[in-house]
Design a protein around this motif. Structure first.
Motif, mmCIF file in Angstrom:
data_model
loop_
_atom_site.group_PDB
_atom_site.id
_atom_site.type_symbol
_atom_site.label_atom_id
_atom_site.label_comp_id
_atom_site.label_asym_id
_atom_site.label_seq_id
_atom_site.Cartn_x
_atom_site.Cartn_y
_atom_site.Cartn_z
ATOM 1 N N PRO A 144 0.833 -1.202 0.000
ATOM 2 C CA PRO A 144 0.000 0.000 0.000
ATOM 3 C C PRO A 144 0.872 1.257 0.000
ATOM 4 O O PRO A 144 2.014 1.241 0.478
ATOM 5 N N LEU A 145 0.328 2.339 -0.538
ATOM 6 C CA LEU A 145 1.030 3.617 -0.495
ATOM 7 C C LEU A 145 0.995 4.183 0.923
ATOM 8 O O LEU A 145 1.968 4.755 1.391
ATOM 9 N N VAL A 146 -0.130 3.989 1.608
ATOM 10 C CA VAL A 146 -0.260 4.444 2.992
ATOM 11 C C VAL A 146 -1.089 3.420 3.767
ATOM 12 O O VAL A 146 -2.043 2.866 3.230
ATOM 13 N N ALA A 147 -0.691 3.158 4.998
ATOM 14 C CA ALA A 147 -1.442 2.260 5.876
ATOM 15 C C ALA A 147 -2.002 3.093 7.030
ATOM 16 O O ALA A 147 -1.259 3.811 7.705
ATOM 17 N N ILE A 148 -3.313 3.018 7.222
ATOM 18 C CA ILE A 148 -3.965 3.747 8.305
ATOM 19 C C ILE A 148 -4.866 2.773 9.051
ATOM 20 O O ILE A 148 -5.174 1.695 8.551
ATOM 21 N N HIS A 149 -5.285 3.175 10.220
ATOM 22 C CA HIS A 149 -6.222 2.334 10.954
ATOM 23 C C HIS A 149 -7.333 3.213 11.504
ATOM 24 O O HIS A 149 -7.178 3.885 12.515
ATOM 25 N N PHE A 150 -8.454 3.232 10.779
ATOM 26 C CA PHE A 150 -9.676 3.837 11.272
ATOM 27 C C PHE A 150 -10.493 2.678 11.812
ATOM 28 O O PHE A 150 -10.714 1.698 11.102
ATOM 29 N N PRO A 151 -10.944 2.735 13.051
ATOM 30 C CA PRO A 151 -11.726 1.624 13.595
ATOM 31 C C PRO A 151 -12.978 1.353 12.762
ATOM 32 O O PRO A 151 -13.613 2.282 12.259
ATOM 33 N N THR A 152 -13.313 0.077 12.615
ATOM 34 C CA THR A 152 -14.553 -0.324 11.973
ATOM 35 C C THR A 152 -15.297 -1.251 12.929
ATOM 36 O O THR A 152 -14.685 -1.855 13.817
ATOM 37 N N TYR A 153 -16.603 -1.341 12.736
ATOM 38 C CA TYR A 153 -17.436 -2.080 13.683
ATOM 39 C C TYR A 153 -18.438 -2.965 12.948
ATOM 40 O O TYR A 153 -19.024 -2.544 11.940
ATOM 41 N N ALA A 154 -18.659 -4.142 13.480
ATOM 42 C CA ALA A 154 -19.722 -5.013 12.979
ATOM 43 C C ALA A 154 -21.065 -4.397 13.370
ATOM 44 O O ALA A 154 -21.138 -3.561 14.282
ATOM 45 N N GLU A 155 -22.127 -4.834 12.715
ATOM 46 C CA GLU A 155 -23.461 -4.271 12.925
ATOM 47 C C GLU A 155 -23.834 -4.156 14.401
ATOM 48 O O GLU A 155 -24.300 -3.121 14.848
ATOM 49 N N GLY A 156 -23.634 -5.163 15.214
ATOM 50 C CA GLY A 156 -24.034 -5.132 16.615
ATOM 51 C C GLY A 156 -23.025 -4.488 17.548
ATOM 52 O O GLY A 156 -23.257 -4.415 18.755
ATOM 53 N N GLU A 157 -21.910 -3.989 17.016
ATOM 54 C CA GLU A 157 -20.849 -3.415 17.856
ATOM 55 C C GLU A 157 -20.681 -1.907 17.694
ATOM 56 O O GLU A 157 -19.763 -1.331 18.262
ATOM 57 N N VAL A 158 -21.557 -1.266 16.938
ATOM 58 C CA VAL A 158 -21.409 0.163 16.643
ATOM 59 C C VAL A 158 -21.585 0.968 17.923
ATOM 60 O O VAL A 158 -22.606 0.829 18.612
ATOM 61 N N PRO A 159 -20.605 1.816 18.276
ATOM 62 C CA PRO A 159 -20.743 2.649 19.482
ATOM 63 C C PRO A 159 -21.971 3.554 19.388
ATOM 64 O O PRO A 159 -22.364 3.983 18.297
ATOM 65 N N ASP A 160 -22.582 3.839 20.531
ATOM 66 C CA ASP A 160 -23.812 4.633 20.569
ATOM 67 C C ASP A 160 -23.663 5.984 19.869
ATOM 68 O O ASP A 160 -24.560 6.406 19.136
ATOM 69 N N ALA A 161 -22.535 6.675 20.088
ATOM 70 C CA ALA A 161 -22.335 7.996 19.481
ATOM 71 C C ALA A 161 -22.340 7.896 17.958
ATOM 72 O O ALA A 161 -22.903 8.753 17.270
ATOM 73 N N LEU A 162 -21.725 6.857 17.428
ATOM 74 C CA LEU A 162 -21.702 6.662 15.980
ATOM 75 C C LEU A 162 -23.079 6.235 15.476
ATOM 76 O O LEU A 162 -23.566 6.735 14.460
ATOM 77 N N ALA A 163 -23.730 5.343 16.192
ATOM 78 C CA ALA A 163 -25.061 4.855 15.796
ATOM 79 C C ALA A 163 -26.089 5.987 15.761
ATOM 80 O O ALA A 163 -27.063 5.923 14.997
ATOM 81 N N ALA A 164 -25.883 7.030 16.569
ATOM 82 C CA ALA A 164 -26.817 8.151 16.618
ATOM 83 C C ALA A 164 -26.718 9.050 15.385
ATOM 84 O O ALA A 164 -27.611 9.847 15.125
ATOM 85 N N MET A 165 -25.648 8.896 14.613
ATOM 86 C CA MET A 165 -25.453 9.725 13.419
ATOM 87 C C MET A 165 -26.166 9.096 12.217
ATOM 88 O O MET A 165 -26.322 7.880 12.154
ATOM 89 N N PRO A 166 -26.600 9.922 11.252
ATOM 90 C CA PRO A 166 -27.227 9.365 10.043
ATOM 91 C C PRO A 166 -26.236 8.451 9.303
ATOM 92 O O PRO A 166 -25.058 8.765 9.184
ATOM 93 N N LEU A 167 -26.732 7.330 8.820
ATOM 94 C CA LEU A 167 -25.909 6.337 8.126
ATOM 95 C C LEU A 167 -25.825 6.665 6.637
ATOM 96 O O LEU A 167 -26.853 6.914 5.993
ATOM 97 N N THR A 168 -24.619 6.643 6.095
ATOM 98 C CA THR A 168 -24.380 6.879 4.670
ATOM 99 C C THR A 168 -23.728 5.640 4.086
ATOM 100 O O THR A 168 -22.848 5.053 4.701
ATOM 101 N N LYS A 169 -24.168 5.251 2.883
ATOM 102 C CA LYS A 169 -23.582 4.116 2.169
ATOM 103 C C LYS A 169 -22.837 4.638 0.949
ATOM 104 O O LYS A 169 -23.398 4.731 -0.134
ATOM 105 N N PRO A 170 -21.554 4.974 1.112
ATOM 106 C CA PRO A 170 -20.837 5.618 0.008
ATOM 107 C C PRO A 170 -20.208 4.664 -1.009
ATOM 108 O O PRO A 170 -19.757 5.094 -2.049
#
Length: 195
Positions: free
Chosen positions: A162-188
């Motif tokens: 890879p040109l760059v390696a980063i680590h943004f946390p990702t979550y399975a459907e049942g593991e989404v933190p409450d703060a993130l789950a409260a935001m509108p979901l986008t499917k980009p």
């Protein structure tokens, strides 16, 4: 290019997004890299491809016969990598859910392939694309990507550059933190049914 320089290119192009995203992998994230946005400028796409091609070990560059990328996300960077390496560039599509060659594209038996992706999140699409190339008779010698979202933890079964390696946390459907789950979901993403 350094990792910071690559991420700055993403920021400047508005391609590093914050919010609640459903990724192509089916996982949720608070960050999304919209590679189509960073690659929409042909000069920027060429610059990133040159940097990615230049980061490949010389033995890999010398053995490549053809560049293959999975549609949709890998098409532009795959084409630009073909240009940077002086090789033909073709892409795989999923008209029925499985990757396959179409449009008269072929892979000759034993042809040595560089798989090229925009972003690798779980490696699922990459492994499926690598399997499709093998079924077509090609040998994937390595994979290159603009971004490794796993932070270096993915195993694709071939050398990965890879040109760059980063680590943004990702979550399975049942593991989404409450703060993130409260935001509108986008499917980009581009995969039907997931993102």
């Amino acid at each position: 290019m350094t990792s910071d320089e690559v991420l700055q290119v993403f920021r400047e192009s508005g391609a590093l997004l914050e919010g609640h995203f459903l990724l192509s992998s089916g996982r949720h994230s608070g960050q999304y890299l919209q590679c189509a946005r960073v690659l929409m400028d042909p000069r920027r796409a060429a610059m990133l491809a040159e940097a990615l091609a230049g980061s490949l070990p010389e033995p890999v560059r010398q053995t490549i016969d053809k560049v293959v990328s999975p549609a949709m996300g890998g098409v532009i960077i795959g084409h630009e990598m073909g240009r940077a390496l002086g090789k033909e560039a073709v892409f795989l599509e999923r008209p029925t859910g499985r990757f396959e060659l179409r449009r008269g594209f072929t892979i000759e038996p034993g042809e040595r392939i560089l798989m090229v992706e925009d972003v690798v999140t779980t490696g699922l699409s990459s492994r499926e694309a690598i399997a499709a190339v093998r079924e077509a008779g090609g040998e994937v010698v390595a994979e290159a990507a603009l971004v490794d979202r796993t932070g270096g933890s993915v195993d694709l079964g071939v050398p990965f550059h890879p040109l760059v390696a980063i680590h943004f946390p990702t979550y399975a459907e049942g593991e989404v933190p409450d703060a993130l789950a409260a935001m509108p979901l986008t499917k980009p993403g581009s995969r039907a049914g997931a993102a």
